[in-house]
Design an enzyme around this catalytic site. Structure first.
Site, PDB file in Angstrom:
ATOM      1  CG  ASP A 169      -2.189   0.835   0.983  1.00 30.15           C
ATOM      2  OD1 ASP A 169      -3.268   0.235   0.782  1.00 30.15           O
ATOM      3  OD2 ASP A 169      -2.100   2.085   0.976  1.00 30.15           O
ATOM      4  CB  THR A 228     -15.516  -2.464  -8.952  1.00 29.35           C
ATOM      5  OG1 THR A 228     -15.642  -3.480  -7.959  1.00 29.35           O
ATOM      6  CG2 THR A 228     -16.750  -2.439  -9.830  1.00 29.35           C
ATOM      7  CD  GLU A 252     -16.837  -2.725   3.322  1.00 25.20           C
ATOM      8  OE1 GLU A 252     -17.311  -2.123   4.291  1.00 25.20           O
ATOM      9  OE2 GLU A 252     -16.354  -2.147   2.336  1.00 25.20           O
ATOM     10  CG  ASN A 312     -21.865  -4.441  -6.988  1.00 27.79           C
ATOM     11  OD1 ASN A 312     -22.056  -5.532  -6.463  1.00 27.79           O
ATOM     12  ND2 ASN A 312     -20.823  -3.692  -6.693  1.00 27.79           N
ATOM     13  CB  CYS A 318     -19.886  -1.579  -3.696  1.00 23.61           C
ATOM     14  SG  CYS A 318     -18.258  -2.130  -3.160  1.00 23.61           S
ATOM     15  CE  LYS A 339     -21.892  -4.997   4.334  1.00 26.47           C
ATOM     16  NZ  LYS A 339     -22.016  -5.985   3.281  1.00 26.47           N
TER      17      LYS A 339
HETATM   18  P1  NAD Z   1     -10.135   0.967   0.120  1.00 24.89           P
HETATM   19  O1  NAD Z   1     -10.259   2.422  -0.083  1.00 24.89           O
HETATM   20  O2  NAD Z   1     -10.523   0.352   1.407  1.00 24.89           O
HETATM   21  O3  NAD Z   1      -8.629   0.495  -0.175  1.00 24.89           O
HETATM   22  C1  NAD Z   1      -7.873   0.956  -1.244  1.00 24.89           C
HETATM   23  C2  NAD Z   1      -6.406   0.982  -0.819  1.00 24.89           C
HETATM   24  O4  NAD Z   1      -5.600   1.262  -1.941  1.00 24.89           O
HETATM   25  C3  NAD Z   1      -6.092   2.050   0.226  1.00 24.89           C
HETATM   26  O5  NAD Z   1      -5.471   1.440   1.353  1.00 24.89           O
HETATM   27  C4  NAD Z   1      -5.127   2.999  -0.488  1.00 24.89           C
HETATM   28  O6  NAD Z   1      -4.157   3.562   0.382  1.00 24.89           O
HETATM   29  C5  NAD Z   1      -4.508   2.068  -1.508  1.00 24.89           C
HETATM   30  N1  NAD Z   1      -3.923   2.761  -2.660  1.00 24.89           N
HETATM   31  C6  NAD Z   1      -4.435   3.765  -3.393  1.00 24.89           C
HETATM   32  N2  NAD Z   1      -3.602   4.110  -4.364  1.00 24.89           N
HETATM   33  C7  NAD Z   1      -2.517   3.311  -4.267  1.00 24.89           C
HETATM   34  C8  NAD Z   1      -1.316   3.173  -4.991  1.00 24.89           C
HETATM   35  N3  NAD Z   1      -1.042   3.943  -6.057  1.00 24.89           N
HETATM   36  N4  NAD Z   1      -0.424   2.222  -4.603  1.00 24.89           N
HETATM   37  C9  NAD Z   1      -0.685   1.444  -3.539  1.00 24.89           C
HETATM   38  N5  NAD Z   1      -1.814   1.533  -2.814  1.00 24.89           N
HETATM   39  C10 NAD Z   1      -2.727   2.439  -3.172  1.00 24.89           C
HETATM   40  O7  NAD Z   1     -10.958   0.320  -1.091  1.00 24.89           O
HETATM   41  P2  NAD Z   1     -11.755  -1.075  -1.078  1.00 24.89           P
HETATM   42  O8  NAD Z   1     -13.064  -0.904  -0.388  1.00 24.89           O
HETATM   43  O9  NAD Z   1     -10.839  -2.161  -0.676  1.00 24.89           O
HETATM   44  O10 NAD Z   1     -12.078  -1.213  -2.640  1.00 24.89           O
HETATM   45  C11 NAD Z   1     -11.052  -1.494  -3.581  1.00 24.89           C
HETATM   46  C12 NAD Z   1     -11.735  -1.861  -4.888  1.00 24.89           C
HETATM   47  O11 NAD Z   1     -12.497  -3.062  -4.726  1.00 24.89           O
HETATM   48  C13 NAD Z   1     -12.716  -0.812  -5.409  1.00 24.89           C
HETATM   49  O12 NAD Z   1     -12.661  -0.799  -6.811  1.00 24.89           O
HETATM   50  C14 NAD Z   1     -14.056  -1.351  -4.954  1.00 24.89           C
HETATM   51  O13 NAD Z   1     -15.112  -0.921  -5.766  1.00 24.89           O
HETATM   52  C15 NAD Z   1     -13.851  -2.848  -5.093  1.00 24.89           C
HETATM   53  N6  NAD Z   1     -14.701  -3.667  -4.221  1.00 24.89           N
HETATM   54  C16 NAD Z   1     -14.928  -3.278  -2.939  1.00 24.89           C
HETATM   55  C17 NAD Z   1     -15.710  -4.098  -2.116  1.00 24.89           C
HETATM   56  C18 NAD Z   1     -15.987  -3.699  -0.694  1.00 24.89           C
HETATM   57  O14 NAD Z   1     -16.876  -4.305  -0.083  1.00 24.89           O
HETATM   58  N7  NAD Z   1     -15.291  -2.725  -0.121  1.00 24.89           N
HETATM   59  C19 NAD Z   1     -16.232  -5.305  -2.602  1.00 24.89           C
HETATM   60  C20 NAD Z   1     -15.945  -5.672  -3.921  1.00 24.89           C
HETATM   61  C21 NAD Z   1     -15.169  -4.841  -4.727  1.00 24.89           C
END
Ligand code: NAD
Length: 477
Positions: free
Chosen positions: A30, A122, A155, A211, A263, A324
């Site tokens: 990260d 996504t 989540e 979704n 999402c 939620k």
């Molecule tokens: P999040 O914001 O919790 O995590 C994203 C992470 O990426 C952060 O820790 C951020 O610091 C890091 N980041 C950003 N730019 C970066 C870079 N250049 N290099 C390294 N790290 C970097 O996001 P999330 O909720 O985990 O969602 C991530 C993706 O997954 C999104 O596209 C989301 O739509 C998808 N998604 C989320 C869920 C969910 O329930 N949260 C479920 C399915 C899909």
């Protein structure tokens, strides 16, 4: 196999921990050094049931590490997963792919031959093509493949969703990379998980279509709930009645304050934007977005009406802040709309959430936070249940009743047992139930024969001292 996950948020951390539990060697990367330092010192930056234990086990067994250094992490890697955020672009409705493309460019600099670059974020259809082009332009001779592997975890039950998925979707148009993806997911396939191999574009569309469909289901039952209120029908009975039909299914038919989270809102908007850019109308998706926006805008007014219309100077207790239950995620939480509406009308807000209060402080102002539900309702003129945390179902309603100034509960998740709540002397408002329709216009008046509010309470109640963490439960929204 060596797996590098770039982005250690809700998806990246869970995926990393689960891939390591499947026996792979995983580095979670990260750019947020604070997050990586916390992980390296044994902490976990998010609340997700079971995640801290899973991470600890796999660190102890030397399969899971954390780093800010993508370059060194990519040495000898078989896979580089992109799991960074794809929020709505500011001032627009399409997905902001800045982080995805930045990571693709960074991967290109240090990738070794044979690397499979997998997009788990996504992303709109066509992003895989763009990721491939970015890497190809930077490294014309590199042997690599760009694959789509969207994530469907929820989540709150993310680990179980990852380990026992309804399906895994792998969108790949390169045979050698498909074989590698098969090896990666072999431990899951061996336990019976269906793995679907599709074209890369189809995989990208599947995630958004899934979704959008779930969001439509929620908007649909919310509107049916409004209809039920108008015609004195109980929406829970209706949801059960239609949900028994296997063509429909009972999941996601729980009415509430409108969907939120990281999402559904952004993904529905992004799907619409992508379709528009291809001159395709998605009218059903568009209507669902409009219905949800209207619901979230109207939910505060609805709460205020149920509380007797006058909230100026009153203290309203909000039970549940997160979008939620079983998460600390506050992104697009309906509680934000409710609290804004209450504050606008002059109410004081006191809130309690089992896991979300730390996050909530970044989103809310002028809110008092309580350490438990009992402290939260002490002296309150009304209670709003805004998130379906299981611990709220087990509250001692007689005790709550002795603490409040006015015994009114607005249950926006229909999780409370109406007999218990009403037996304790509360006026209960639910979503989509005949009783709410009948009582919505009742002005709430203080009870005359009620013991004086005793203020803050002792902490011996099991749910009151935070010692009891609710068991994971299926998420409603
Ligand atoms: P999040 O914001 O919790 O995590 C994203 C992470 O990426 C952060 O820790 C951020 O610091 C890091 N980041 C950003 N730019 C970066 C870079 N250049 N290099 C390294 N790290 C970097 O996001 P999330 O909720 O985990 O969602 C991530 C993706 O997954 C999104 O596209 C989301 O739509 C998808 N998604 C989320 C869920 C969910 O329930 N949260 C479920 C399915 C899909």
């Amino acid at each position: 196999m060596k797996v590098v996950i770039v982005g250690s948020g809700y998806v990246g951390l869970v995926s990393g921990a689960c891939f390591s539990a499947l026996g792979h060697s995983v580095v979670c990367v990260d750019s947020n050094a604070q997050k990586i330092n916390l992980l390296n010192s044994g902490g976990v930056p998010i609340f997700e049931p079971g995640l801290d234990a899973l991470i600890k086990t796999n660190i102890d067994e030397s399969r899971l590490t954390f780093s800010t250094d993508l370059k060194s992490s990519l040495k000898g890697a078989d896979f580089a997963f992109i799991a960074v955020g794809t929020p709505t672009r500011q001032g627009g409705s399409e997905a902001d792919l800045t982080s995805v493309y930045a990571v693709a460019s960074e991967i290109a600099l240090s990738a070794e031959d044979g690397l499979v670059v997998v997009t788990k974020s996504t992303v709109p259809v066509g992003t895989g093509d763009a990721v491939e082009a970015i890497i190809r332009t930077s490294r014309p001779d590199l042997v690599f493949a760009a694959v789509s592997n969207p994530e469907f975890l929820k989540e709150g039950s993310a680990i179980d969703d990852f380990m026992n998925p309804d399906r895994v979707v792998v969108g790949c148009d390169v045979p050698w990379a498909t074989e590698k993806m098969k090896m990666l997911y072999e431990p899951l396939r061996a336990t019976g998980a269906p793995i679907l191999y599709t074209g890369r574009n189809a995989a990208e569309v599947i995630k958004y279509a899934a979704n959008a469909f779930l969001a439509i289901k929620i908007s649909f039952i919310n509107e049916i709930a409004d209809f039920c209120e108008a015609v004195s029908a109980d929406v829970s009975e209706v949801a059960n009645g239609i949900g028994q039909d296997t063509r429909i299914g009972r999941a996601f038919l729980n009415p509430g304050p409108g969907y939120g989270g990281s999402c559904f809102p952004k993904d529905s908007l992004a799907l619409l934007a992508t379709a528009q850019s291809h001159s395709v109308s998605l009218r059903v998706v568009e209507s669902s977005i409009a219905a949800n926006d209207a619901r979230k805008r109207g939910i505060g007014r609805r709460v205020i009406t149920a509380l007797g219309n006058q909230v100026r100077g009153k203290t309203i207790a909000i039970l549940g802040l997160t979008f939620k239950a079983n998460t600390d995620d506050m992104r697009e939480a309906p509680s934000l709309n409710i609290i804004a509406a209450l504050q606008k009308m002059g109410a004081r807000v006191r809130a309690y959430d089992p896991e979300g209060m730390e996050q909530a402080r970044h989103y809310l102002q002028n809110v008092d936070y309580a350490e438990n539900a009992y402290d939260c309702v002490a002296g309150a003129d009304g209670i709003v249940v805004a998130t379906e945390w299981k611990e709220f179902q087990g509250l001692d309603f007689a005790r709550l009743s002795s603490l409040v100034s006015h015994p009114v509960i607005v249950d926006l998740r229909n999780i409370l047992d109406s007999r218990k709540v009403e037996a304790a002397g509360f006026e209960l408002h639910r979503i989509g139930s005949p009783r709410r329709a009948e009582t919505a216009s009742i002005q709430v008046t203080p009870r005359l024969l009620k013991p004086k509010n005793t203020g803050r309470v002792e902490r011996e109640h099991p749910a009151a001292n935070g010692s009891v963490r609710p068991a994971p439960q299926p998420a409603a929204v």
